[in-house]
Motif scaffolding. Structure first.
Motif, PDB file in Angstrom:
ATOM      1  N   ILE A 181      -9.514  -7.820 -35.640  1.00  0.00           N
ATOM      2  CA  ILE A 181      -9.770  -6.545 -36.320  1.00  0.00           C
ATOM      3  C   ILE A 181      -9.162  -5.447 -35.469  1.00  0.00           C
ATOM      4  CG2 ILE A 181     -11.546  -4.973 -37.162  1.00  0.00           C
ATOM      5  CD1 ILE A 181     -13.337  -7.454 -37.511  1.00  0.00           C
ATOM      6  N   THR A 182      -8.332  -4.626 -36.083  1.00  0.00           N
ATOM      7  CA  THR A 182      -7.486  -3.722 -35.323  1.00  0.00           C
ATOM      8  C   THR A 182      -7.389  -2.353 -35.997  1.00  0.00           C
ATOM      9  OG1 THR A 182      -5.196  -3.384 -34.597  1.00  0.00           O
ATOM     10  CG2 THR A 182      -5.520  -4.708 -36.549  1.00  0.00           C
ATOM     11  N   SER A 183      -6.869  -1.413 -35.235  1.00  0.00           N
ATOM     12  CA  SER A 183      -6.594  -0.085 -35.789  1.00  0.00           C
ATOM     13  C   SER A 183      -5.199  -0.002 -36.386  1.00  0.00           C
ATOM     14  CB  SER A 183      -6.743   0.968 -34.682  1.00  0.00           C
ATOM     15  OG  SER A 183      -5.802   0.730 -33.641  1.00  0.00           O
ATOM     16  N   ASP A 184      -4.401  -1.064 -36.246  1.00  0.00           N
ATOM     17  CA  ASP A 184      -3.011  -1.059 -36.701  1.00  0.00           C
ATOM     18  C   ASP A 184      -2.915  -1.517 -38.157  1.00  0.00           C
ATOM     19  OD1 ASP A 184      -0.243  -0.889 -36.631  1.00  0.00           O
ATOM     20  OD2 ASP A 184      -0.046  -2.989 -36.040  1.00  0.00           O
ATOM     21  N   LEU A 185      -2.161  -0.799 -38.953  1.00  0.00           N
ATOM     22  CA  LEU A 185      -2.007  -1.119 -40.369  1.00  0.00           C
ATOM     23  C   LEU A 185      -1.229  -2.408 -40.593  1.00  0.00           C
ATOM     24  CD1 LEU A 185      -2.193  -0.292 -43.392  1.00  0.00           C
ATOM     25  CD2 LEU A 185      -0.100   1.036 -43.041  1.00  0.00           C
TER      26      LEU A 185
ATOM     27  N   GLY B 289      -0.551  -5.111 -38.154  1.00  0.00           N
ATOM     28  CA  GLY B 289      -1.084  -6.311 -37.535  1.00  0.00           C
ATOM     29  C   GLY B 289      -0.026  -7.086 -36.776  1.00  0.00           C
ATOM     30  N   GLY B 290      -0.359  -8.338 -36.394  1.00  0.00           N
ATOM     31  CA  GLY B 290       0.579  -9.171 -35.643  1.00  0.00           C
ATOM     32  C   GLY B 290       0.696  -8.718 -34.205  1.00  0.00           C
ATOM     33  N   ASN B 291      -0.392  -8.628 -33.502  1.00  0.00           N
ATOM     34  CA  ASN B 291      -0.393  -8.093 -32.139  1.00  0.00           C
ATOM     35  C   ASN B 291       0.421  -8.942 -31.176  1.00  0.00           C
ATOM     36  OD1 ASN B 291      -1.952  -8.267 -29.265  1.00  0.00           O
ATOM     37  ND2 ASN B 291      -1.921  -6.163 -30.042  1.00  0.00           N
ATOM     38  N   ALA B 292       0.563 -10.236 -31.458  1.00  0.00           N
ATOM     39  CA  ALA B 292       1.277 -11.116 -30.533  1.00  0.00           C
ATOM     40  C   ALA B 292       2.733 -10.730 -30.389  1.00  0.00           C
ATOM     41  CB  ALA B 292       1.167 -12.564 -30.996  1.00  0.00           C
ATOM     42  N   THR B 293       3.284 -10.010 -31.361  1.00  0.00           N
ATOM     43  CA  THR B 293       4.679  -9.567 -31.263  1.00  0.00           C
ATOM     44  C   THR B 293       4.834  -8.365 -30.356  1.00  0.00           C
ATOM     45  OG1 THR B 293       4.450  -8.085 -33.164  1.00  0.00           O
ATOM     46  CG2 THR B 293       5.064 -10.374 -33.619  1.00  0.00           C
ATOM     47  N   LEU B 294       3.694  -7.789 -29.886  1.00  0.00           N
ATOM     48  CA  LEU B 294       3.687  -6.600 -29.015  1.00  0.00           C
ATOM     49  C   LEU B 294       4.428  -5.431 -29.664  1.00  0.00           C
ATOM     50  CD1 LEU B 294       4.353  -8.229 -25.522  1.00  0.00           C
ATOM     51  CD2 LEU B 294       2.168  -7.659 -26.588  1.00  0.00           C
ATOM     52  N   ARG B 295       4.420  -5.419 -31.003  1.00  0.00           N
ATOM     53  CA  ARG B 295       5.101  -4.336 -31.703  1.00  0.00           C
ATOM     54  C   ARG B 295       4.391  -3.002 -31.490  1.00  0.00           C
ATOM     55  NH1 ARG B 295       3.865  -1.721 -35.807  1.00  0.00           N
ATOM     56  NH2 ARG B 295       2.135  -3.108 -36.223  1.00  0.00           N
ATOM     57  N   ASN B 296       3.069  -3.055 -31.458  1.00  0.00           N
ATOM     58  CA  ASN B 296       2.288  -1.826 -31.327  1.00  0.00           C
ATOM     59  C   ASN B 296       1.349  -1.966 -30.138  1.00  0.00           C
ATOM     60  OD1 ASN B 296       0.887   0.512 -31.581  1.00  0.00           O
ATOM     61  ND2 ASN B 296       0.067   0.093 -33.624  1.00  0.00           N
TER      62      ASN B 296
ATOM     63  N   TYR C  59      -8.612  -2.465 -39.830  1.00  0.00           N
ATOM     64  CA  TYR C  59      -7.871  -3.491 -40.572  1.00  0.00           C
ATOM     65  C   TYR C  59      -8.136  -4.866 -39.959  1.00  0.00           C
ATOM     66  CZ  TYR C  59      -5.408   0.725 -42.014  1.00  0.00           C
ATOM     67  OH  TYR C  59      -5.114   1.978 -42.484  1.00  0.00           O
ATOM     68  N   TYR C  60      -8.135  -5.895 -40.831  1.00  0.00           N
ATOM     69  CA  TYR C  60      -8.196  -7.284 -40.349  1.00  0.00           C
ATOM     70  C   TYR C  60      -6.842  -7.930 -40.609  1.00  0.00           C
ATOM     71  CZ  TYR C  60      -8.851  -8.726 -45.245  1.00  0.00           C
ATOM     72  OH  TYR C  60      -8.699  -8.942 -46.596  1.00  0.00           O
TER      73      TYR C  60
ATOM     74  N   GLN D 105       1.024 -12.927 -37.037  1.00  0.00           N
ATOM     75  CA  GLN D 105       1.941 -12.596 -38.121  1.00  0.00           C
ATOM     76  C   GLN D 105       1.560 -11.248 -38.730  1.00  0.00           C
ATOM     77  OE1 GLN D 105       2.623 -15.830 -40.936  1.00  0.00           O
ATOM     78  NE2 GLN D 105       1.779 -17.294 -39.441  1.00  0.00           N
ATOM     79  N   LYS D 106       2.555 -10.501 -39.139  1.00  0.00           N
ATOM     80  CA  LYS D 106       2.337  -9.183 -39.706  1.00  0.00           C
ATOM     81  C   LYS D 106       1.861  -9.286 -41.155  1.00  0.00           C
ATOM     82  CE  LYS D 106       6.209  -7.349 -36.993  1.00  0.00           C
ATOM     83  NZ  LYS D 106       7.526  -6.672 -37.087  1.00  0.00           N
ATOM     84  N   LYS D 107       1.169  -8.232 -41.563  1.00  0.00           N
ATOM     85  CA  LYS D 107       0.793  -8.021 -42.967  1.00  0.00           C
ATOM     86  C   LYS D 107       0.087  -9.230 -43.575  1.00  0.00           C
ATOM     87  CE  LYS D 107       4.643  -4.826 -43.749  1.00  0.00           C
ATOM     88  NZ  LYS D 107       5.823  -4.501 -44.603  1.00  0.00           N
ATOM     89  N   MET D 108      -0.868  -9.764 -42.848  1.00  0.00           N
ATOM     90  CA  MET D 108      -1.613 -10.922 -43.351  1.00  0.00           C
ATOM     91  C   MET D 108      -3.049 -10.543 -43.750  1.00  0.00           C
ATOM     92  SD  MET D 108       0.141 -13.770 -43.393  1.00  0.00           S
ATOM     93  CE  MET D 108      -1.050 -15.098 -43.218  1.00  0.00           C
ATOM     94  N   GLY D 109      -3.376  -9.286 -43.688  1.00  0.00           N
ATOM     95  CA  GLY D 109      -4.737  -8.879 -44.021  1.00  0.00           C
ATOM     96  C   GLY D 109      -4.752  -7.571 -44.780  1.00  0.00           C
ATOM     97  N   TRP D 110      -5.904  -6.881 -44.718  1.00  0.00           N
ATOM     98  CA  TRP D 110      -6.032  -5.614 -45.417  1.00  0.00           C
ATOM     99  C   TRP D 110      -7.050  -4.766 -44.665  1.00  0.00           C
ATOM    100  CZ3 TRP D 110      -3.276  -2.387 -47.395  1.00  0.00           C
ATOM    101  CH2 TRP D 110      -3.650  -1.459 -48.396  1.00  0.00           C
TER     102      TRP D 110
END
Length: 477
Positions: free
Chosen positions: A14-18, A20-27, A62-63, A68-73
């Motif tokens: 569960i994150t503040s990022d719209l 997701g996919g934290n493992a990519t270190l994108r955000n 967001y969950y 992987q990105k964009k897997m939740g809402w």
């Protein structure tokens, strides 16, 4: 509660990022509220993730899959009410404002809610508006909520001074004219004594005095008497932060005055008087010095214990937090050691026998503990007056401190004079000094000062030099 069963490659978080996919270190700036690499499971063996939002959780989170990105809402977080968000709450004076709080190790989260319509709500820490720290929550003309802190040193608008307290998690809202504000602040704001807000320390072990005010409009820049407040509390409420309760403040100054007088009577008169009796009255015929010493010492000790019990009973507890309490307990402990030590006094050796090491050790111990008790007790008196001025705002505390300084200065002059007279008397009469700090059996001769071996030796030599030997021979008839 989430049941995670999407597979071992789809960990939930569960994150503040719209996206997701934290493992990519994108955000790297996102905040993770729950879950992670361990939050994974399969249909046959699901993993249960339990997450409890708190008062600092944003309204929208967001969950997502951790990998992987964009897997939740999104998750909409709805407040359950202040009573659910805070551990404790009390109604302040006149039941016009409710005070909420939750304690943590180094900080406190606070909320205040007006119980009637107003333009702003203010709470203050202090016994009255003057010399208090205030927190004000209000809604400006464009509907934005604000929370600011102030130091108030007068009754007019120019006496309200903004401070730079480190307030975090600030919220302020108005629903149907009812204003609620929240914030979190450190228990100890800062370490710079030159800033007024650094003195606004919250001690969870000490009752926090809280007052309130309601007004029609608040302005940081153009505050005037007309928009300061239309209603205020009539008296402060003592909030016991650790117990989660509150009560109307009682005037504790009579209680503190009696406690202070009892401690001054013990440490300033009786106990020093008993020591002086043992030091300077031994040349008086009989055991009057001993009776005076014992009477004054035990009277002082009894008053010390009564003063301690009186303060603990009236203040509803003993909290070892301030320097005054620490000095006081240490002094009382040392004073209680003395009669126990006196009951264990080794017997005086018979004539001609050398003084035992136990007797020497007892003399030194009794001397050191007694003197230490007086020193620590005097420190407790001064720290108590300082605590009175700092914590309760007593304007006379500074004068009391100077009066105490003059009293002990006068006592020091008396001791100096008596010491001078004692030395003259000993020198003139050639009577050797006695033990300074002795409590013992009345049958024992305390004329020998074991702390001054040279004097004891001189006394013994004097006794031998004054002895005459006579040889008797039979008469021849």
């Amino acid at each position: 509660m989430f049941s995670v069963q999407a597979g071992h490659d789809v960990a939930l978080y569960i994150t503040s990022d719209l996206i997701g996919g934290n493992a990519t270190l994108r955000n790297k700036t996102e905040t993770i509220y729950a879950g992670g690499s361990e939050a994974e499971g399969v249909l046959a063996s699901p993993m249960e993730l339990i997450w409890e939002p708190d008062r600092n959780t944003p309204d929208l989170v967001y969950y997502h899959s951790l990998f992987q990105k964009k897997m939740g809402w999104r998750i909409q977080v709805v407040d359950g009410g202040l009573s659910d968000m805070y551990n404790n709450s009390v109604l302040l004076d006149d039941q016009q404002v409710t005070f909420f709080w939750t304690l943590s190790k180094d900080s406190i989260s606070i909320a205040a809610r007006g119980e009637k319509k107003s333009g702003y709500v203010a709470i203050g820490f202090g016994t009255r508006m003057v010399n208090s720290y205030a927190y004000v929550g209000w809604i400006d003309d464009i509907g934005v909520g604000h929370v600011n802190s102030f130091w108030i040193d007068g009754r007019d608008a120019p006496s309200v001074h903004p401070t730079n307290e480190n307030l975090t998690d600030i919220r302020c809202k108005s629903e149907n004219g009812i204003i609620t504000f929240e914030f979190t602040r450190p228990l100890k704001p800062c370490s710079h004594n030159d800033q007024v807000e650094c003195k606004n320390i919250i001690d969870p072990t000490t009752p926090l005095k809280v007052i309130w005010a309601l007004g029609t409009k608040w302005s940081d820049e153009n505050l005037n008497e007309k928009n300061m407040h239309f209603e205020t509390s009539h008296r402060p409420i003592q909030v016991f932060l650790m117990r989660g309760s509150a009560e109307a403040e009682e005037d504790l100054r009579p209680v503190l005055a009696v406690h202070g007088f009892m401690m001054f009577l013990a440490w300033g008169i009786l106990l020093p008087g008993g020591i002086m009796a043992a030091r300077y009255l031994k040349h008086v015929k009989g055991d009057s010095w001993y009776q005076t010493h014992v009477y004054l010492q035990y009277s002082g000790l009894a008053i010390l214990l009564l003063g301690l019990l009186f303060a603990v009973a009236e203040l509803r507890g003993l909290y070892v937090s301030s320097a005054h309490v620490k000095f006081g307990l240490a002094a009382i402990f040392l004073a209680c050691v003395q009669p126990v030590n006196a009951s264990m006094r080794p017997k005086k050796p018979a004539n001609g026998e050398e003084v035992s090491s136990k007797r020497h050790l007892w003399e030194y111990l009794h001397f050191i503990v007694g003197r230490s008790a007086i020193i620590v007790g005097i420190a407790a008196l001064f720290s108590g007056l300082k605590h009175l001025g700092d914590r309760y705002g007593d304007v006379n505390a500074h004068g009391y401190i100077w009066a105490l300084i003059l009293w002990f200065a006068f006592g020091t002059m008396i001791v100096t004079y008596l010491e001078y007279q004692e030395k003259r008397r000993r020198r003139g009469s050639r009577i050797l000094g006695r033990s300074n700090w002795v409590l013992g059996n009345l049958e024992e001769d305390d004329s020998i000062d074991l702390l001054s071996p040279a004097r004891a030796s001189a006394q013994k030599d004097a006794e031998h030099s004054g002895r005459m030997e006579v040889q008797l021979e039979p008469m021849n008839r």
